[in-house]
Scaffold this motif. Structure first.
Motif, mmCIF file in Angstrom:
data_model
loop_
_atom_site.group_PDB
_atom_site.id
_atom_site.type_symbol
_atom_site.label_atom_id
_atom_site.label_comp_id
_atom_site.label_asym_id
_atom_site.label_seq_id
_atom_site.Cartn_x
_atom_site.Cartn_y
_atom_site.Cartn_z
ATOM 1 N N TRP A 324 4.063 -12.716 8.378
ATOM 2 C CA TRP A 324 4.173 -11.536 7.520
ATOM 3 C C TRP A 324 2.898 -11.285 6.731
ATOM 4 O O TRP A 324 2.543 -10.132 6.468
ATOM 5 C CB TRP A 324 5.361 -11.691 6.560
ATOM 6 N N CYS A 325 2.201 -12.315 6.362
ATOM 7 C CA CYS A 325 0.933 -12.131 5.653
ATOM 8 C C CYS A 325 -0.074 -11.406 6.546
ATOM 9 O O CYS A 325 -0.801 -10.515 6.098
ATOM 10 C CB CYS A 325 0.369 -13.477 5.201
ATOM 11 N N GLU A 326 -0.089 -11.744 7.831
ATOM 12 C CA GLU A 326 -1.014 -11.095 8.760
ATOM 13 C C GLU A 326 -0.616 -9.643 9.016
ATOM 14 O O GLU A 326 -1.460 -8.743 9.020
ATOM 15 C CB GLU A 326 -1.042 -11.875 10.083
ATOM 16 N N ILE A 327 0.678 -9.388 9.216
ATOM 17 C CA ILE A 327 1.140 -8.013 9.482
ATOM 18 C C ILE A 327 0.896 -7.121 8.271
ATOM 19 O O ILE A 327 0.407 -5.983 8.400
ATOM 20 C CB ILE A 327 2.636 -8.025 9.864
ATOM 21 N N LEU A 328 1.225 -7.602 7.079
ATOM 22 C CA LEU A 328 1.030 -6.800 5.873
ATOM 23 C C LEU A 328 -0.450 -6.583 5.578
ATOM 24 O O LEU A 328 -0.833 -5.547 5.027
ATOM 25 C CB LEU A 328 1.711 -7.482 4.684
ATOM 26 N N THR A 329 -1.296 -7.530 5.934
ATOM 27 C CA THR A 329 -2.740 -7.354 5.733
ATOM 28 C C THR A 329 -3.276 -6.241 6.623
ATOM 29 O O THR A 329 -4.076 -5.400 6.179
ATOM 30 C CB THR A 329 -3.483 -8.660 6.017
ATOM 31 N N ILE A 330 -2.826 -6.215 7.882
ATOM 32 C CA ILE A 330 -3.276 -5.170 8.810
ATOM 33 C C ILE A 330 -2.869 -3.788 8.310
ATOM 34 O O ILE A 330 -3.677 -2.847 8.290
ATOM 35 C CB ILE A 330 -2.702 -5.436 10.222
ATOM 36 N N THR A 331 -1.623 -3.642 7.912
ATOM 37 C CA THR A 331 -1.142 -2.330 7.468
ATOM 38 C C THR A 331 -1.645 -1.960 6.080
ATOM 39 O O THR A 331 -1.816 -0.770 5.790
ATOM 40 C CB THR A 331 0.395 -2.316 7.477
ATOM 41 N N ASN A 332 -1.885 -2.953 5.228
ATOM 42 C CA ASN A 332 -2.326 -2.655 3.868
ATOM 43 C C ASN A 332 -3.727 -2.047 3.846
ATOM 44 O O ASN A 332 -4.025 -1.175 3.033
ATOM 45 C CB ASN A 332 -2.298 -3.922 3.014
ATOM 46 N N ILE A 333 -4.599 -2.517 4.742
ATOM 47 C CA ILE A 333 -5.952 -1.956 4.800
ATOM 48 C C ILE A 333 -5.891 -0.474 5.147
ATOM 49 O O ILE A 333 -6.556 0.362 4.519
ATOM 50 C CB ILE A 333 -6.790 -2.732 5.837
ATOM 51 N N VAL A 334 -5.075 -0.129 6.131
ATOM 52 C CA VAL A 334 -4.926 1.280 6.516
ATOM 53 C C VAL A 334 -4.277 2.074 5.390
ATOM 54 O O VAL A 334 -4.679 3.206 5.095
ATOM 55 C CB VAL A 334 -4.102 1.384 7.811
ATOM 56 N N ASN A 335 -3.277 1.483 4.751
ATOM 57 C CA ASN A 335 -2.559 2.172 3.673
ATOM 58 C C ASN A 335 -3.489 2.525 2.520
ATOM 59 O O ASN A 335 -3.426 3.638 1.969
ATOM 60 C CB ASN A 335 -1.417 1.285 3.174
ATOM 61 N N LYS A 336 -4.357 1.616 2.151
ATOM 62 C CA LYS A 336 -5.304 1.868 1.065
ATOM 63 C C LYS A 336 -6.273 2.993 1.421
ATOM 64 O O LYS A 336 -6.590 3.855 0.599
ATOM 65 C CB LYS A 336 -6.076 0.585 0.737
ATOM 66 N N LEU A 337 -6.770 2.982 2.659
ATOM 67 C CA LEU A 337 -7.719 4.016 3.074
ATOM 68 C C LEU A 337 -7.053 5.382 3.156
ATOM 69 O O LEU A 337 -7.671 6.402 2.842
ATOM 70 C CB LEU A 337 -8.330 3.641 4.427
ATOM 71 N N LEU A 338 -5.794 5.411 3.572
ATOM 72 C CA LEU A 338 -5.098 6.695 3.677
ATOM 73 C C LEU A 338 -4.884 7.358 2.332
ATOM 74 O O LEU A 338 -4.731 8.578 2.256
ATOM 75 C CB LEU A 338 -3.739 6.495 4.370
ATOM 76 N N GLN A 339 -4.866 6.591 1.256
ATOM 77 C CA GLN A 339 -4.582 7.140 -0.058
ATOM 78 C C GLN A 339 -5.785 7.807 -0.712
ATOM 79 O O GLN A 339 -5.674 8.348 -1.812
ATOM 80 C CB GLN A 339 -4.059 6.033 -0.978
ATOM 81 N N SER A 340 -6.930 7.802 -0.038
ATOM 82 C CA SER A 340 -8.117 8.454 -0.590
ATOM 83 C C SER A 340 -7.918 9.964 -0.624
ATOM 84 O O SER A 340 -7.374 10.561 0.305
ATOM 85 C CB SER A 340 -9.341 8.096 0.254
#
Length: 597
Positions: A324-340
């Motif tokens: 879960w740490c790996e899956i959430l890390t992958i999606t979190n990077i995209v999530n942060k960039l999308l919020q720009s």
């Protein structure tokens, strides 16, 4: 006349300072008033305190306060009604400047979201996204204020936004995009806000919020497996156990450097912090639980600490934690960039495609890597890296033509099939389904959002794609561009700095080389493509301001004051360029003050 001019200048100087104080407090989301409305009282609020502070160093304010104290003047303009009036005027001037920028840009998109405030009133945040053309092109998202809505139905919300645009004299016909969350009242195909607005203006393309959709993807994956549900239940129990008392929290802080965090049910990126703290400090967390078991007197808490320590030290829990740490890390990077606020549709689609590719690659080797990592953690804890096999249940069944599946006796293989494969496959499948609308929007503007392939297309294919853009931007007999002319302009473009330019980079290139008039259709099409929103993160950020402005102690604030303070706080960059003379002239035109100012 000399006396009159001197008096007039004095009042304008006083009002200039009061306007500056009003803007300063509004930008920092501070309360204006206290329990007392009198000067030189300890509880008279921030506004009067800043006036008193300024009077210590400024002769104009010092003279003004001395006259008030001596009773030589009754018009001091320090009361609550003057504060509200200044807030209303300044926020109105900011809105006028924003509306002027939107009209200059012509094309805009709508971003909406709703949330209840501290007084249980539903507040709708309205944001317009456009491309500023003064100088170098720049993507802007302008906050237009909060509107109190009585009902959150699609009919009421669409009516409120249309009324707000009419009030600001912004033509809805120039709207080219709309972005909402994935609520049924927003994205409903028949009665949702996007459907009602599309019937009025088919060129206002609906784009679901990418960040919210990505959260739903992770939520789908977490609900797909019993082991995933149980894992997050134990993580929540860990935080609940240590946060139940200061003594337990002190024991935890003595062993770990990064403490566990609470999370939100809707923002899955917040769970990454809790999982990350356990993933990299599992041994320390287990030691803290064992020490807490020895120091706590409550027998129930002792049993709970022992059970949690055994769970944290189990091989199954550690494998789930690493995965879960790996899956959430992958999606979190995209999530942060999308919020720009400057995120563009073509970049967002590429980010989501890369995240999907990363999850697909992780499915092939992720479980074996998780086993290796979990085994090393078990060695540090000095526990056995073995999964406990559960007894298989044999239930009687009636006669059936289909034979039951053979039971899986290998516990490790069972965990891989029923946890890892299900979670990753669910995330990849959900990503395809939930981002289907976003991919459809990209296909409509494909020749603009994937410009590197346009130069490699044949003339027939390029003409077909450009006609697709023309059809998207056509309503009745009005069309924004000509598809055939657009194809001709793309074919005759000069040499570009790079073959892989985004739509915004190409727009900036045309502006830098002053090619707007030579390529008018491409210029308009790129402006519209860049205007399309990707997320409603700006609305979510405005809700953070809402909680700071309308707090528990300020819950009786009027709607007009709330919206005005939010406009001044969020759009403070626009407020810095306002003219004090214009604000004072507007203030003087009210209530027959022209003779004074």
């Amino acid at each position: 006349m000399t006396i009159y001019e001197a008096e007039r200048k004095k009042w304008r100087d006083v009002l200039t300072r009061l306007i500056s104080i009003t803007q300063s407090l509004a930008e920092r989301n501070l309360a204006f008033r206290g329990s007392s409305e009198k000067l030189f009282q300890p509880d008279n609020g921030n506004f009067l305190k800043e006036v008193e502070l300024l009077a210590k160093f400024d002769p104009i304010m010092e003279n003004h306060l001395s006259k008030i104290k001596d009773g030589q003047t009754h018009a001091h303009y320090l009361g609550q009604h003057t504060q509200n009036e200044l807030i209303q005027i300044v926020s109105g001037k900011i809105l006028e400047a924003i509306v002027t920028q939107i009209r200059d840009s012509k094309y805009f998109s709508i971003i909406l979201d709703c949330t209840p405030d501290i007084s249980h009133q539903e507040q709708m945040s309205i944001i317009l996204r456009s491309v500023a053309l003064r100088g170098k092109p720049e993507i802007k998202e302008h906050f237009l204020g909060f509107v109190n809505v009585e009902a959150t139905t699609g009919l009421n919300l669409s009516t409120v936004i249309l009324n707000k645009l009419n009030e600001l004299k912004i033509s809805f016909e120039d709207c080219r995009g709309q972005a909402f969350d994935n609520g049924a009242n927003m994205k409903g195909k028949n009665q949702g806000v996007q459907a009602r607005l599309l019937r009025r203006n088919p060129r206002a393309v609906f784009v679901p919020c990418g960040a919210h959709t990505l959260n739903l993807v992770i939520a789908d994956a977490a609900k797909s497996s019993k082991d995933a549900v149980g894992f997050f239940g134990h993580v929540q129990k860990l935080f609940t156990f240590f946060s139940a008392g200061t003594q337990r929290w002190g024991v935890l802080k003595k062993h770990v450097k990064i403490t566990m965090k609470s999370w939100s049910d809707t923002r899955w990126e917040s769970r990454l912090k809790s999982v990350h703290a356990i993933r990299h400090q599992a041994s320390e967390v287990r030691e803290a639980l064992l020490e807490a078991r020895q120091t706590i007197n409550d027998p129930v808490a002792k049993v709970e600490a022992q059970a949690l320590a055994e769970e944290v030290g189990s091989y199954r829990f550690l494998i789930c934690c690493v995965v879960w740490c790996e899956i959430l890390t992958i999606t979190n990077i995209v999530n942060k960039l999308l919020q720009s606020a400057s995120m563009q549709l073509d970049i967002a689609v590429n980010l989501i495609s890369n995240a999907k590719a990363s999850l697909t690659t992780y499915r092939d080797t992720g479980f074996s890597e998780a086993q290796t990592t979990a085994t090393s953690i078990c060695e540090v804890m000095n526990v056995e890296a073995v999964l406990k096999e559960k007894r298989l249940r044999n239930s009687k069944r009636h006669f059936s033509y289909e034979a039951p599946d053979e039971p899986m006796t290998d516990a490790l293989k069972n965990l891989e099939v029923n946890f890892f494969n299900i979670v990753v496959d669910s995330a990849v499948t959900s990503m395809d389904e939930r981002f289907e609308t976003l991919n459809q929007v990209k296909s409509k503007y494909g020749v603009l959002l994937n410009f590197s392939t346009a130069s490699q297309m044949s003339s027939e294919s390029l003409n077909a794609h450009c006609m697709e853009v023309q059809n998207t931007l056509t309503f009745r007999d009005d069309y924004d561009i000509s598809g055939m002319d657009l194809a001709h302009e793309i074919q005759n473009l000069p040499d570009l700095p790079s073959d892989k330019m985004t739509a915004f980079e190409l727009l900036s290139f045309l502006c830098e080389k002053n090619l707007e008039e030579l390529y008018p259709n491409l210029w308009i099409a790129l402006r519209i493509a860049v205007t399309l929103p990707v997320t409603v993160a700006s609305s979510e950020r405005s809700f953070s301001k809402l909680k700071l402005i309308k707090s528990y102690l300020r819950s009786s604030m009027s709607q007009e004051r709330l919206s005005g303070l939010a406009i001044m706080s969020i759009n403070h960059d626009v407020g810095k360029h306002l003219s004090y003379d214009d604000i004072i002239d507007d203030f003087a035109s009210r209530k027959c003050r022209k003779g004074i100012f």
